[in-house]
Every structure is written in C-alpha cells, then in structure tokens.
Write a protein that holds these residues in place. Structure first.
Motif, PDB file in Angstrom:
ATOM      1  N   GLU A  12      58.166 -70.247  -5.227  1.00  0.00           N
ATOM      2  CA  GLU A  12      59.485 -70.708  -5.896  1.00  0.00           C
ATOM      3  C   GLU A  12      59.549 -71.044  -7.153  1.00  0.00           C
ATOM      4  O   GLU A  12      60.259 -70.855  -8.014  1.00  0.00           O
ATOM      5  CB  GLU A  12      60.222 -71.396  -4.987  1.00  0.00           C
ATOM      6  N   PRO A  99      63.018 -79.518 -11.372  1.00  0.00           N
ATOM      7  CA  PRO A  99      62.393 -78.883 -10.079  1.00  0.00           C
ATOM      8  C   PRO A  99      61.386 -79.669  -9.316  1.00  0.00           C
ATOM      9  O   PRO A  99      60.384 -80.151 -10.231  1.00  0.00           O
ATOM     10  CB  PRO A  99      62.105 -77.522 -10.564  1.00  0.00           C
ATOM     11  N   GLY A 129      66.019 -75.574   2.195  1.00  0.00           N
ATOM     12  CA  GLY A 129      65.375 -75.198   0.719  1.00  0.00           C
ATOM     13  C   GLY A 129      63.877 -75.615   0.552  1.00  0.00           C
ATOM     14  O   GLY A 129      63.486 -76.684   1.031  1.00  0.00           O
ATOM     15  N   TRP A 133      65.957 -79.379  -6.233  1.00  0.00           N
ATOM     16  CA  TRP A 133      66.525 -79.220  -7.395  1.00  0.00           C
ATOM     17  C   TRP A 133      67.077 -80.598  -7.839  1.00  0.00           C
ATOM     18  O   TRP A 133      68.414 -80.944  -7.727  1.00  0.00           O
ATOM     19  CB  TRP A 133      67.508 -78.065  -7.429  1.00  0.00           C
ATOM     20  N   GLU A 171      70.506 -74.640  -4.846  1.00  0.00           N
ATOM     21  CA  GLU A 171      70.200 -73.704  -6.081  1.00  0.00           C
ATOM     22  C   GLU A 171      71.190 -72.978  -6.545  1.00  0.00           C
ATOM     23  O   GLU A 171      71.326 -72.649  -7.794  1.00  0.00           O
ATOM     24  CB  GLU A 171      69.086 -72.708  -5.691  1.00  0.00           C
ATOM     25  N   LEU A 174      72.943 -74.471  -9.921  1.00  0.00           N
ATOM     26  CA  LEU A 174      72.134 -75.008 -10.868  1.00  0.00           C
ATOM     27  C   LEU A 174      72.788 -74.633 -12.305  1.00  0.00           C
ATOM     28  O   LEU A 174      72.805 -75.290 -13.273  1.00  0.00           O
ATOM     29  CB  LEU A 174      70.727 -74.391 -10.850  1.00  0.00           C
TER      30      LEU A 174
END
Length: 201
Positions: A12, A99, A129, A133, A171, A174
């Motif tokens: 990721e 991140p 996840g 984030w 996500e 974002l």
C-alpha cells in the motif's frame, strides 16, 4: 500525541515511498535533517506526505515534521486549528495527508497530584485498513515544506492509553481533504475512531 509513527515498505505504501524518493526536494533539506522515506519517523525528520501540487494534482512530497516556533510544533488540535493564527491559513487551504502503517502511543497513567507517568507503549491503526491516513496541515519555511499532525478526542476503546489521537480518514476521503476548496469541518465527520492496538517495545 502523536510523537512517533512508522512507515513500512508495504504494497500500500510502496508507491508513496518511491514517489518521495523521486522528488527533487529530497536533496534540498539541510544537513542534519534526517530524510526518511520509510521506518520510524520522529519530530524534525522529513517523511513522505501527500498534498496538492501547483497544478492541482495529488502528489507526494518530502516534508519536515514540525512547524518552527518557540518549540517545535508537531501537533495541532482539530477543535481549534481554524482559529489559531499559527494554523488558520493551513487549515483553510494547505491540508495534507501523512501516511503511516501505524502510530505509537505511550499509556499515560495517574501519578498523583494531577500528574501522569508513562506506561506501556502501543502501536495503533484503524481497524478497517492497512494504512493510517493521518490528517495534517503544512506550510513553507525557508522554501521547504513542513507539517503538523491534527489530533482529536480518542475513541472510547483507546481512551485508557491517551486522551488524544490523530485525526484519520478512510482512503476515499483523501482527495477531498487535500483539495484547497474542500470543507474540512464537513470532511472530518468521516474520521475513524475504531482502532486496533497492541503493546510493543
């Protein structure tokens, strides 16, 4: 909170790490600033951060963690950032995403007299996840970007560790967060508080 986090070379995060390594800004940080595309990130290190480029597109930049002041400012309270002179402009138009694979927190225990002492160290990230984030704000200092991480009240499940946690988004939010024309007060309604955590050393 938050004073340390970790960026793993995971599937990721690999594209983000590699994008930072290609940035011409990497070589512009002064000697003495640790530029770390991955690993354990500490205040004053430069690390990968997602923001909007001059062309209006999502991009990855190396940024130094902390705004320079009387002390190094590494966090900003979500509840007051829009009103504080130090953060007001960034809240309105210079928002970023930091991140991380997880962030670290040390348990704060009562020590009497209204004081606390440090307990066990934990690693934490959102339950749904593989990436945390974290929402941040950035500005330029002497031509180089630097950032702070926004914090908020914690979810009930982790309140025993600390009374603050990073502001984190799923996500799919974002792009909305980093877009200068976005409405941060509306976007933060999607913030994640359901966390997984474990003790670490």
């Amino acid at each position: 909170m938050c004073v340390r986090y970790f960026v793993d070379y995971s599937p990721e995060l690999q594209p983000i790490i590699e994008a930072m390594n290609r940035s011409p800004l990497v070589s512009r940080f002064p000697q003495g600033t640790a530029v770390l595309p991955q690993g354990e990130i500490r205040p004053a290190n430069a690390a990968p951060v997602i923001a909007t480029s001059r062309s209006g597109r999502r991009a990855v930049f190396p940024m130094k963690w902390g705004f320079t002041g009387k002390t190094l400012l590494i966090n900003a309270r979500t509840e007051t950032a829009a009103r504080k002179p130090t953060f007001r402009e960034a809240w309105a138009s210079h928002r970023c995403i930091v991140p991380a694979s997880w962030y670290y927190e040390w348990e704060h225990l009562p020590a009497g007299g209204g004081k606390t002492k440090t307990g066990d160290k934990y690693m934490l990230r959102p339950r749904n996840g593989a990436v945390a984030w974290m929402c941040g704000l950035y500005r330029l200092e002497e031509g180089l970007p630097c950032y702070v991480i926004l914090t908020r009240e914690p979810g009930e499940e982790i309140r025993f560790i600390h009374d603050r946690m990073p502001l984190m988004l799923p996500e799919q939010y974002l792009e909305d967060w980093i877009r200068p024309g976005g409405n941060p007060e509306e976007i933060i309604r999607a913030a994640q508080t359901d966390m997984v955590f474990e003790k670490t050393v």
